[in-house]
Design a protein around this motif. Structure first.
Motif, PDB file in Angstrom:
ATOM      1  N   THR A  70      -6.893   4.602  -4.560  1.00  0.00           N
ATOM      2  CA  THR A  70      -5.444   4.759  -4.550  1.00  0.00           C
ATOM      3  C   THR A  70      -5.104   6.221  -4.821  1.00  0.00           C
ATOM      4  OG1 THR A  70      -5.317   4.176  -6.892  1.00  0.00           O
ATOM      5  CG2 THR A  70      -4.967   2.393  -5.295  1.00  0.00           C
ATOM      6  N   ILE A  93      -8.164  -4.420   6.360  1.00  0.00           N
ATOM      7  CA  ILE A  93      -8.034  -3.141   5.654  1.00  0.00           C
ATOM      8  C   ILE A  93      -8.519  -3.341   4.226  1.00  0.00           C
ATOM      9  CG2 ILE A  93      -5.662  -3.506   4.850  1.00  0.00           C
ATOM     10  CD1 ILE A  93      -5.194  -0.471   5.534  1.00  0.00           C
ATOM     11  N   ARG A  94      -9.154  -2.322   3.694  1.00  0.00           N
ATOM     12  CA  ARG A  94      -9.613  -2.353   2.305  1.00  0.00           C
ATOM     13  C   ARG A  94      -9.277  -1.002   1.690  1.00  0.00           C
ATOM     14  NH1 ARG A  94     -15.571  -4.036   1.579  1.00  0.00           N
ATOM     15  NH2 ARG A  94     -15.615  -2.609   3.299  1.00  0.00           N
ATOM     16  N   VAL A  95      -8.670  -1.023   0.525  1.00  0.00           N
ATOM     17  CA  VAL A  95      -8.342   0.220  -0.178  1.00  0.00           C
ATOM     18  C   VAL A  95      -9.583   0.686  -0.912  1.00  0.00           C
ATOM     19  CG1 VAL A  95      -6.923   1.299  -1.960  1.00  0.00           C
ATOM     20  CG2 VAL A  95      -5.910  -0.393  -0.412  1.00  0.00           C
ATOM     21  N   LEU A 112       0.835  -1.202   0.000  1.00  0.00           N
ATOM     22  CA  LEU A 112       0.000   0.000   0.000  1.00  0.00           C
ATOM     23  C   LEU A 112       0.867   1.250   0.000  1.00  0.00           C
ATOM     24  CD1 LEU A 112      -2.749  -1.101   2.536  1.00  0.00           C
ATOM     25  CD2 LEU A 112      -2.657  -1.414   0.051  1.00  0.00           C
ATOM     26  N   VAL A 128      -8.427   4.421   2.763  1.00  0.00           N
ATOM     27  CA  VAL A 128      -8.644   3.056   3.236  1.00  0.00           C
ATOM     28  C   VAL A 128      -9.764   2.997   4.261  1.00  0.00           C
ATOM     29  CG1 VAL A 128      -6.257   2.334   2.815  1.00  0.00           C
ATOM     30  CG2 VAL A 128      -6.887   3.249   5.049  1.00  0.00           C
ATOM     31  N   TYR A 129     -10.344   1.812   4.355  1.00  0.00           N
ATOM     32  CA  TYR A 129     -11.280   1.452   5.415  1.00  0.00           C
ATOM     33  C   TYR A 129     -10.539   0.399   6.227  1.00  0.00           C
ATOM     34  CZ  TYR A 129     -15.007  -1.107   7.756  1.00  0.00           C
ATOM     35  OH  TYR A 129     -15.787  -1.729   8.695  1.00  0.00           O
ATOM     36  N   ALA A 130     -10.372   0.619   7.526  1.00  0.00           N
ATOM     37  CA  ALA A 130      -9.638  -0.338   8.356  1.00  0.00           C
ATOM     38  C   ALA A 130     -10.423  -0.637   9.623  1.00  0.00           C
ATOM     39  CB  ALA A 130      -8.265   0.214   8.707  1.00  0.00           C
ATOM     40  N   SER A 169      -3.333   6.581   0.083  1.00  0.00           N
ATOM     41  CA  SER A 169      -4.457   5.708  -0.245  1.00  0.00           C
ATOM     42  C   SER A 169      -5.594   5.938   0.740  1.00  0.00           C
ATOM     43  CB  SER A 169      -4.042   4.234  -0.174  1.00  0.00           C
ATOM     44  OG  SER A 169      -3.066   3.931  -1.134  1.00  0.00           O
TER      45      SER A 169
END
Length: 141
Positions: free
Chosen positions: A130, A125-127, A86, A92-94, A90
């Protein structure tokens, strides 16, 4: 006549400690590229930081949002490989487990050990997006 089946569930006032949890959900930007580090016992982990902007709804007009920095640690080798790909910026959802650590009464109050600390252990975690690529960056091969 039809038999009626009733499902009854009992609730206790004393919850099981194994069901207790504290979780933090974050949506924000990576403050820098995740970093590979090692514990004193040479165990590998990844450290990363997520920046979130605090909401200004309901505050006086002209109030500027402030940024909160959240430091997360991952000790999961398969997650660590992904985290290391990563990039700073970015979105992100974490999800992280949240633990509040009390200060060491024998430590200097000005040291990190002498202060109350929030410990965030990476779960997922999800991006979401970017960061834009700059012109001076080489093309991915």
């Amino acid at each position: 006549m039809h038999a009626v089946s009733l499902h009854v569930q009992a609730f206790s006032t004393s919850a099981s400690r194994s069901a207790d949890m504290a979780k933090l959900l974050l949506i924000g930007r990576l403050g820098k590229d995740p970093e590979l580090r090692y514990t004193k016992s040479n165990k590998e982990y990844v450290s990363y930081t997520i920046a979130t902007a605090n909401n200004t709804i309901g505050l006086p007009e002209g109030t500027q949002p402030t940024t909160t920095w959240h430091n997360l640690l991952s000790f999961n080798p398969s997650s660590n490989n992904y985290l290391r790909t990563l990039k700073k910026g970015s979105l992100v959802y974490a999800e992280a487990n949240f633990e509040l650590r009390q200060p060491d009464p024998n430590a200097d109050p000005d040291s990190p050990e002498g202060q109350r600390q929030i410990f965030l252990r990476h779960e997922t975690i999800r991006v979401l997006r970017t960061p834009p690529r700059h012109e001076d960056e080489p093309d991915a091969e």
